[in-house]
Structure formats: C-alpha cells, structure tokens
Design a protein around this motif. Structure first.
Motif, PDB file in Angstrom:
ATOM      1  N   ALA A  72      61.604  58.548  39.074  1.00 20.94           N
ATOM      2  CA  ALA A  72      62.131  59.514  38.118  1.00 20.94           C
ATOM      3  C   ALA A  72      61.044  60.399  37.532  1.00 20.94           C
ATOM      4  CB  ALA A  72      62.837  58.770  37.003  1.00 20.94           C
ATOM      5  N   THR A  73      59.851  59.845  37.387  1.00 20.68           N
ATOM      6  CA  THR A  73      58.804  60.645  36.759  1.00 20.68           C
ATOM      7  C   THR A  73      58.033  61.444  37.801  1.00 20.68           C
ATOM      8  OG1 THR A  73      57.298  58.818  36.938  1.00 20.68           O
ATOM      9  CG2 THR A  73      58.480  59.055  34.852  1.00 20.68           C
ATOM     10  N   CYS A  74      58.523  61.438  38.980  1.00 21.39           N
ATOM     11  CA  CYS A  74      57.753  62.028  40.065  1.00 21.39           C
ATOM     12  C   CYS A  74      58.441  63.265  40.613  1.00 21.39           C
ATOM     13  CB  CYS A  74      57.597  60.961  41.154  1.00 21.39           C
ATOM     14  SG  CYS A  74      56.210  61.197  42.214  1.00 21.39           S
ATOM     15  N   GLY A 124      47.315  54.517  30.603  1.00 20.22           N
ATOM     16  CA  GLY A 124      46.696  53.184  30.632  1.00 20.22           C
ATOM     17  C   GLY A 124      45.285  53.193  30.075  1.00 20.22           C
ATOM     18  N   ASN A 125      44.519  54.223  30.410  1.00 17.76           N
ATOM     19  CA  ASN A 125      43.122  54.267  29.962  1.00 17.76           C
ATOM     20  C   ASN A 125      42.958  54.882  28.568  1.00 17.76           C
ATOM     21  OD1 ASN A 125      42.612  54.981  33.337  1.00 17.76           O
ATOM     22  ND2 ASN A 125      41.847  53.120  32.392  1.00 17.76           N
ATOM     23  N   GLY A 126      44.072  55.407  28.026  1.00 17.66           N
ATOM     24  CA  GLY A 126      43.981  56.005  26.684  1.00 17.66           C
ATOM     25  C   GLY A 126      44.752  55.193  25.652  1.00 17.66           C
ATOM     26  N   ALA A 158      36.979  54.827  44.537  1.00 17.48           N
ATOM     27  CA  ALA A 158      38.160  55.498  45.074  1.00 17.48           C
ATOM     28  C   ALA A 158      39.308  54.510  45.278  1.00 17.48           C
ATOM     29  CB  ALA A 158      37.815  56.191  46.385  1.00 17.48           C
ATOM     30  N   ASP A 159      40.324  54.649  44.453  1.00 19.02           N
ATOM     31  CA  ASP A 159      41.548  53.844  44.555  1.00 19.02           C
ATOM     32  C   ASP A 159      42.405  54.516  45.635  1.00 19.02           C
ATOM     33  OD1 ASP A 159      44.168  52.965  44.191  1.00 19.02           O
ATOM     34  OD2 ASP A 159      44.113  53.063  42.005  1.00 19.02           O
ATOM     35  N   MET A 160      42.348  53.941  46.836  1.00 24.20           N
ATOM     36  CA  MET A 160      42.953  54.609  47.995  1.00 24.20           C
ATOM     37  C   MET A 160      44.451  54.827  47.847  1.00 24.20           C
ATOM     38  SD  MET A 160      40.706  55.509  50.157  1.00 24.20           S
ATOM     39  CE  MET A 160      41.615  55.873  51.651  1.00 24.20           C
ATOM     40  N   LEU A 191      46.436  55.041  44.874  1.00 24.08           N
ATOM     41  CA  LEU A 191      46.913  55.941  43.819  1.00 24.08           C
ATOM     42  C   LEU A 191      46.038  57.162  43.605  1.00 24.08           C
ATOM     43  CD1 LEU A 191      48.151  53.938  40.720  1.00 24.08           C
ATOM     44  CD2 LEU A 191      49.457  55.331  42.312  1.00 24.08           C
ATOM     45  N   GLY A 192      44.733  56.912  43.390  1.00 25.02           N
ATOM     46  CA  GLY A 192      43.851  57.998  42.972  1.00 25.02           C
ATOM     47  C   GLY A 192      43.555  58.990  44.091  1.00 25.02           C
ATOM     48  N   VAL A 193      43.266  58.474  45.287  1.00 23.13           N
ATOM     49  CA  VAL A 193      42.741  59.343  46.342  1.00 23.13           C
ATOM     50  C   VAL A 193      43.719  60.459  46.763  1.00 23.13           C
ATOM     51  CG1 VAL A 193      41.939  59.337  48.761  1.00 23.13           C
ATOM     52  CG2 VAL A 193      40.950  57.760  47.085  1.00 23.13           C
ATOM     53  N   LYS A 247      51.262  50.201  41.377  1.00 20.41           N
ATOM     54  CA  LYS A 247      50.915  49.953  39.977  1.00 20.41           C
ATOM     55  C   LYS A 247      49.465  50.359  39.732  1.00 20.41           C
ATOM     56  CE  LYS A 247      50.887  45.972  36.990  1.00 20.41           C
ATOM     57  NZ  LYS A 247      49.418  45.950  36.933  1.00 20.41           N
ATOM     58  N   MET A 248      49.228  50.988  38.576  1.00 23.25           N
ATOM     59  CA  MET A 248      47.843  51.359  38.260  1.00 23.25           C
ATOM     60  C   MET A 248      47.142  50.188  37.571  1.00 23.25           C
ATOM     61  SD  MET A 248      46.304  54.563  36.136  1.00 23.25           S
ATOM     62  CE  MET A 248      45.576  53.759  34.724  1.00 23.25           C
ATOM     63  N   SER A 249      46.038  49.775  38.136  1.00 25.88           N
ATOM     64  CA  SER A 249      45.265  48.702  37.509  1.00 25.88           C
ATOM     65  C   SER A 249      44.462  49.270  36.355  1.00 25.88           C
ATOM     66  CB  SER A 249      44.310  48.088  38.534  1.00 25.88           C
ATOM     67  OG  SER A 249      45.012  47.207  39.337  1.00 25.88           O
ATOM     68  N   VAL A 250      44.541  48.609  35.237  1.00 23.88           N
ATOM     69  CA  VAL A 250      43.817  49.080  34.060  1.00 23.88           C
ATOM     70  C   VAL A 250      42.698  48.090  33.732  1.00 23.88           C
ATOM     71  CG1 VAL A 250      44.025  49.722  31.638  1.00 23.88           C
ATOM     72  CG2 VAL A 250      45.920  50.136  33.194  1.00 23.88           C
TER      73      VAL A 250
HETATM   74  N1  LIG Z   1      43.137  52.104  38.749  1.00 23.00           N
HETATM   75  C1  LIG Z   1      43.110  53.425  38.590  1.00 23.00           C
HETATM   76  N2  LIG Z   1      43.381  54.197  39.659  1.00 23.00           N
HETATM   77  C2  LIG Z   1      43.380  55.541  39.540  1.00 23.00           C
HETATM   78  O1  LIG Z   1      43.611  56.206  40.556  1.00 23.00           O
HETATM   79  C3  LIG Z   1      43.095  56.099  38.275  1.00 23.00           C
HETATM   80  C4  LIG Z   1      42.824  55.250  37.197  1.00 23.00           C
HETATM   81  N3  LIG Z   1      42.826  53.929  37.390  1.00 23.00           N
HETATM   82  N4  LIG Z   1      42.574  55.730  35.980  1.00 23.00           N
HETATM   83  C5  LIG Z   1      42.860  57.071  35.624  1.00 23.00           C
HETATM   84  C6  LIG Z   1      42.978  58.023  36.748  1.00 23.00           C
HETATM   85  C7  LIG Z   1      44.297  58.745  36.680  1.00 23.00           C
HETATM   86  N5  LIG Z   1      44.700  58.811  38.088  1.00 23.00           N
HETATM   87  C8  LIG Z   1      45.984  58.442  38.462  1.00 23.00           C
HETATM   88  C9  LIG Z   1      46.655  57.471  37.743  1.00 23.00           C
HETATM   89  C10 LIG Z   1      47.934  57.098  38.124  1.00 23.00           C
HETATM   90  C11 LIG Z   1      48.524  57.747  39.185  1.00 23.00           C
HETATM   91  C12 LIG Z   1      49.926  57.375  39.527  1.00 23.00           C
HETATM   92  O2  LIG Z   1      50.474  56.444  39.005  1.00 23.00           O
HETATM   93  N6  LIG Z   1      50.550  58.097  40.412  1.00 23.00           N
HETATM   94  C13 LIG Z   1      51.887  57.834  40.900  1.00 23.00           C
HETATM   95  C14 LIG Z   1      52.906  58.735  40.273  1.00 23.00           C
HETATM   96  C15 LIG Z   1      53.020  58.523  38.833  1.00 23.00           C
HETATM   97  C16 LIG Z   1      54.247  59.145  38.269  1.00 23.00           C
HETATM   98  O3  LIG Z   1      55.127  59.614  39.007  1.00 23.00           O
HETATM   99  O4  LIG Z   1      54.336  59.148  37.037  1.00 23.00           O
HETATM  100  C17 LIG Z   1      51.897  58.097  42.385  1.00 23.00           C
HETATM  101  O5  LIG Z   1      52.786  57.562  43.030  1.00 23.00           O
HETATM  102  O6  LIG Z   1      51.013  58.815  42.849  1.00 23.00           O
HETATM  103  C18 LIG Z   1      47.840  58.705  39.894  1.00 23.00           C
HETATM  104  C19 LIG Z   1      46.565  59.054  39.527  1.00 23.00           C
HETATM  105  C20 LIG Z   1      43.614  58.448  38.891  1.00 23.00           C
HETATM  106  N7  LIG Z   1      43.059  57.442  38.056  1.00 23.00           N
END
Ligand SMILES: Nc1nc(=O)c2c([nH]1)NC[C@@H]1CN(c3ccc(C(=O)N[C@@H](CCC(=O)O)C(=O)O)cc3)CN21
Ligand SMILES: O=c1ccn([C@H]2C[C@H](O)[C@@H](COP(=O)(O)O)O2)c(=O)[nH]1
Length: 619
Positions: A293-295, A407-409, A520-522, A524-526, A616-619
């Motif tokens: 939904a948030t995407c 998560g980080n804030g 690099a979190d492959m 989520l982040g990348v 899931k984002m690891s915090v």
């Molecule tokens: N563990 C971790 N991984 C990250 O990639 C990351 C952090 N921490 N800390 C902060 C920043 C913020 N970034 C992020 C954090 C979360 C998403 C994420 O959850 N993305 C989802 C969609 C989220 C949504 O729809 O609200 C995805 O599926 O890409 C992506 C980049 C990259 N960062």
C-alpha cells in the motif's frame, strides 16, 4: 568391527546404526539431525528432504518427545530416513556388551544438527542433564566433533540472560559447536521479535558449505518433479509462493501429512494452512502477493502499462535485461558464497567484500530502475530531493508517507545511539547536510545553515559546466569529524562525476557517475541507491545540457540480510524486463537553478515491473 555384535535392532536397524568405522569407509557425510519441542520443528520435514537431495549424504533423525508434537515420525520415515526416539535408547540393552543407541549414533555421525533447539534442551545441555535420547547424545558428544545448534524460543525467553549463559557454557564445553543465531519474526505465540529459528534453508546452506555438498544429478531420481536448485524453485509465475515451489529431494509425503504435523499445535489450524511451512514465516510468505500500500507508483508515468498487473509469463520476444541481471547474479553469488556474519542490527547477513562494480547505461534516457520487483520510485525520488535540499529531518519524508528513514530516526533508535536530547526524526548531519554544508557546525535539523560549510553540490555543478575535465568533481558525505553526530553514518559516501567527449561529432558531452558504497543492503537499499544516483546523474546532465552516459556502482560490504533470503529467491526467479525511460517536464532554463527541481519535473515512462516484494528493514 565386531564391537557390539549384539547390537541387533533387526535388519533395518542394523543399517541405520553403523559401527564407527562405517563413517570412514562409506565416503558419505553422516548428518544426525535432531529436533526438540518448538513449533519450528514443523520445518524438519522440509529440511531433511532438502538435505537428502545432496550427493553422498546420509541422514538419521532424533526426536525428543516434545518435538513429536510438531513432526510425525511417520512423515519423516516416508522420506526414507531412520528416526530415533527416546524409547529406542535402551530398547536393545540386555547386558553390558549391548550397544547403547546414543553412543552408537554419536559414533555414526560426523555432525549433529539440533534444529530447533528449545530453551529446555539448551538448558539441559548446558547443565549436563541426560534424561532422554538426545540429551544423552549431547552429553556423550565429543567436544571436538561438530555440532550445529539452531535455537528457537519465545523472544522473552531468548532475551533472558539465562539463555546467554547457557549458550556460553555450551560454546565453552563443545569447541566445535556453532550457534545458528535465531532471527526476528512473528512467532507462533503471536509475539514479534528475536527467537525464531533461522530459516531452514539457511541451515542447509551451512551444511552445504561446511561439507562442500553437491546436488544429486537431476535424473537420479525420476520421481522428482521439482529441481532442487533454488534457481528453479521459482517457476515462471510470480504468484507462486516459495512454499509451493519448495525443492524436493524425494516426493514429500502428501501435503496434508506435513500439515498434520503442524495441526497438532494448539494454535488455530487455519494459521498453518495451507502452504506456509510455518506460522513463523507468516511475514515472508506473503511475498509477491498484495501490492504494498505504501509503495504506490505515483511518479508521473506516461504510456506505462497498468502497474498493478503481475506478469504471469514473459514472452520470449521481450528483450532480456543484462544490466539488471548483474544485480541478480550478485545476489546469487552472495547467497552461494557469502560469509555468514553477525551485524550491528543483530539480524545476521551473508556478505562478500568488494564485488566487481555494477555498470548501468543511462544513455537514451534509460533509468535503471529494477524490474524484478516494483521499486518504490516515489520514495527514491522524494529522498533524493530531500538530500538535495540539505534536509536531515526524517519527519519531512514521513509526512509524505515515506517511511524509509523512520527506523533510524525513531525515539528508540536515537536514544539507543545516545542522542537523548535530539528530536525524533532528526538524523544529525547526514547526507543532505554534508552535500550542502560540509564542515558546518550542526545544531539541529531545523536550523538555517544558509551560507555555512561547503556546498559540494554547487561546486559539482560549477565544475561540470566550467571545468568538465577536472578530476576532482567529487561529492563526499563521509565526514569523520561529524560521524559521531549521525544517526547512521553514510552508506553511499562518495561519488565522482566524469564528462566524456560526445559519442558523435555534434553530439552532447556525456556525463557519468561512479559511486562508492561502504555498506550495501542488497535487498532493500541497493535498488534504491542505483535508482537514486542514476536520477541524480540524469538531473545534473539535464541541467548542464549533457547526455547522461553511465552509472557505476562500487560496493564494499555487500550483504544480504538473512531474513531477506526467501524474498530474494522469489525475485531471482523473475525475468528482468527492459528499464524505463526518464524525461524532464521543464527545460533547465525553466527550472532555473539546481535547487529548482521539483517532484513533478521527473517523468518516468514505461516502468512495467513485476510486483512488489516485501522485505523488512533491519534497524
Ligand atoms: N538496514 C537498512 N537498509 C537500508 O537499505 C537502509 C537502512 N537500513 N537505513 C536507512 C536507509 C533508508 N533506505 C531504505 C530503507 C527502507 C527501504 C524500504 O523499505 N523499501 C521498500 C519500500 C518501502 C515502502 O513502500 O514504504 C522496498 O520494497 O523497496 C528502502 C530504502 C536505505 N537505508
Ligand atoms: O542508502 C543506503 C543506506 C543504508 N544501507 C544499508 C546498508 C546496511 O545494511 C545498513 C547500514 O548499516 P551499517 O551498520 O551502518 O553499515 O543500511 C544501504 O544499503 N543503502
């Protein structure tokens, strides 16, 4: 070899419990798999079944009485393995020359895996109790023989200091014991938190790695419809759940038998039905289903096919996407060869260091926005604009319903980092601050820093326009003096821009960007980072009247969080599609300055990805 001549359990039993020499003579890996009383024991069938798909592996199973609540002896026997229970330990004892089952099993085994290891059995092991077959086996286990332990328990039990004490004792007593850290998940009791058994595939992966196991040939077992390689576990349809496409070494017992094992748990049966191999996987088993939904993709998308549709099959005429394949291949490589590491967040990762750089062409307005899952483009773009404004307040993203920095804030996280006086959402002098005010003194995220520090972005634009051959067109977020004030030190920490000659006479100079990412979190982040720097490069090229050329991504600690593995396997199964294109709604003159770009200026066309995949984002 005459030892225990009286060890007679019938023919079947003779082959099951062999004398110690057998382990050296048959050339096979003897893996003794034990389970104790935890709901995670319902995974045992899947784990054992998968282990049996490897060459030269022999498996026998030990179940405690409590484990039998969750997994049936007959279900395991149907896989062709010998199963040992408490009543078997002294069943054959007649006199002092009789064999003793737990000793014989120890002799037979090269390795003991206990998955799941309950709090109760852990406590018994730490205290040397021997009140059942398994605890006798553990007590009799040689300290130098490998033992893999996968604890599983309720979060509060896991966090109780007694658990750590017991684990420490076990580690000290058994030098070859390896603890497979539990993971955070929705537990059977409904609690969310640490304590869930590590994914069974991860456990198998450790055994594969330790013994260098190879899969059996495909044709070795004609009964086997499914391949065991995870590459194939995915099938063409994105709708397949991982559970449906489980690799199976031998035909699994009918699924209702497997479910039977679970249905004896007191939790509502429906929770276990029908495909999820565990309630504990409830979170990940929703992969590739409901759009997030948030995407929502509310960046301007022109001429794009309906985004909410999932691809059910991709016709061969759709060109493959070799550049996205680089990303997928890197994921595969990390899964196959990555070192298992603990990490700051406690989740655990598979990690490699410094893989070959990824290169993405930006020419012809291409935007490398991954297609094997729907990337949250609105989030990427709003985050980039937030960086560019020098904003370090996560709440400004939250207000836009973008939660990637929540998560980080959060209050909890800031307090954990020692920032008790800082307002929730204030991340400290992170990316935006360093890009626009490098070296200025940071007070809080609301202060006005106009004219303070080094405006690296402005300098980049100036050099690109006036001195394009400069070898110093760099923007750095890594400011060692400011790192102690940051909620999270920058992961993408340095980028360099390069202007090359036009491809053809009369063409425009071409702008490339190389970015270095230390961590690099492959999962989520990348995907975000690739899209973000590509967008930045397109934006700078647009503003300076250059053509965007290439984005090059260099990574240091390149990792996959353990709880992303299932999701990434689903993603690996998808065929990458062509990347979309990006255009700008207004001309550079209309935009006015590098600070004038707005969300609506970016127009992405032809983004037709596979469905979202939740991680899931690891915090
Ligand atoms: N563990 C971790 N991984 C990250 O990639 C990351 C952090 N921490 N800390 C902060 C920043 C913020 N970034 C992020 C954090 C979360 C998403 C994420 O959850 N993305 C989802 C969609 C989220 C949504 O729809 O609200 C995805 O599926 O890409 C992506 C980049 C990259 N960062
Ligand atoms: O843009 C980003 C921001 C963060 N990450 C990931 C990389 C790590 O998994 C964490 C940061 O943890 P550290 O312990 O500080 O390395 O966030 C990312 O991939 N991309």
């Amino acid at each position: 070899m005459t030892l225990h001549a009286k060890f007679s359990l019938g023919d079947e039993d003779k082959s099951a419990v062999k004398e110690s020499d057998a382990q050296r003579t048959d050339g096979k890996r003897h893996i003794l798999v034990a389970a104790t009383g935890s709901v995670a024991a319902i995974k045992l069938v899947l784990l054992v079944n998968d282990l049996l798909s490897y060459k030269d592996v022999e498996v026998q199973v030990v179940l405690t009485q409590a484990a039998r609540t969750f997994v049936k002896v007959d279900t395991l026997k149907a896989l062709g393995v010998r199963v040992w229970c408490d009543e078997d330990d002294w069943r054959n004892w007649t006199d002092k020359t009789s064999p003793i089952t737990h000793i014989e099993l120890r002799r037979w085994a090269h390795l003991l895996l206990i998955a799941p290891l309950s709090a109760n059995t852990l406590a018994k092991a730490a205290n040397g109790l021997c009140d059942n077959l398994l605890t006798c086996l553990i007590r009799a286990w040689s300290p130098n023989k490998p033992m893999l332990l996968a604890p599983a328990m309720n979060t509060v039990m896991w966090k109780n200091p007694i658990t750590e004490k017991h684990l420490t004792t076990v580690r000290e007593s058994y030098k070859q014991a390896e603890i497979i850290h539990p993971i955070e998940k929705v537990l059977a009791c409904g609690d969310i938190g640490m304590g869930g058994m590590c994914e069974w595939r991860e456990i198998v992966a450790r055994l594969v790695h330790r013994f260098d196991l190879q899969r059996k040939d495909e044709d070795e077992d004609n009964d086997n419809d499914n391949d065991n390689d995870f590459d194939d576990n995915s099938l063409v349809s994105p709708i397949n759940d991982v559970e449906v496409s489980l690799p199976s070494a031998r035909k699994l017992p009918k699924s209702d038998e497997v479910n039977d094992a679970a249905s004896t748990v007191s939790a509502p049966a429906a929770t276990y039905a029908p495909v999820s191999d565990s309630i504990e996987e409830a979170e990940t088993s929703t992969l590739a289903k409901a759009p997030n939904a948030t995407c929502e993709q509310d960046v301007q998308i022109e001429n794009g096919p309906a985004l909410k549709e999932e691809h059910t099959s991709i016709p061969d005429i759709v060109p493959s996407n070799k550049e996205e394949q680089q990303y997928l291949d890197l994921i595969k490589r990390i899964l196959e060869t990555g070192e298992l590491r603990n990490d700051r967040t406690g989740t655990g990762t598979r990690s490699i260091f410094a893989p070959p750089q990824l290169r993405f062409s930006l020419s012809n307005n291409t935007l490398p926005l991954l297609t094997t899952k729907k990337v949250f483009l609105r989030g990427v773009l709003q985050e980039l604009l937030w960086f560019l404004r020098g904003d370090t307040n996560a709440k400004h993203l939250t207000e836009k319903d973008i939660h990637i920095w929540d998560g980080n804030g959060s209050r909890e996280f800031l307090d954990k980092m020692g920032f008790f006086d800082r307002a929730e959402g204030d991340l400290g002098p992170v990316y935006g601050f360093q890009w626009r005010h490098f070296g200025a003194k940071y007070t809080d995220c609301n202060a006005d820093y106009t004219g303070q520090g080094v405006d690296q972005l402005a300098q980049v634009v100036h050099q690109l326009k006036n001195n394009p051959n400069d070898r110093r067109i760099i923007m750095s977020a890594w400011n060692p003096a400011a790192i102690p004030q940051m909620a999270l030190p920058p992961c993408h920490l340095l980028c360099q821009f390069y202007v090359s000659a036009p491809a053809q006479p009369g063409g425009r100079p071409r702008l490339s960007c190389m970015m270095y990412q230390r961590s690099a979190d492959m999962g989520l982040g990348v995907p975000f980072n690739i899209a973000s720097y590509s967008l930045l490069t397109h934006m700078l090229a647009h503003y300076c009247n250059y053509e965007a050329h290439e984005f090059i991504h260099v990574m240091g600690d390149c990792h996959i969080y353990i709880d992303h593995i299932e999701a990434l396997r689903t993603q690996l199964a998808r065929k990458p599609l062509p990347f979309p294109k990006i255009h700008f709604r207004r001309s550079p003159r209309e935009v006015g300055s590098i600070d004038g770009y707005e969300y609506d200026d970016f127009v992405v066309e032809g983004y037709n990805p596979w469905g979202p995949i939740k991680m899931k984002m690891s915090v």
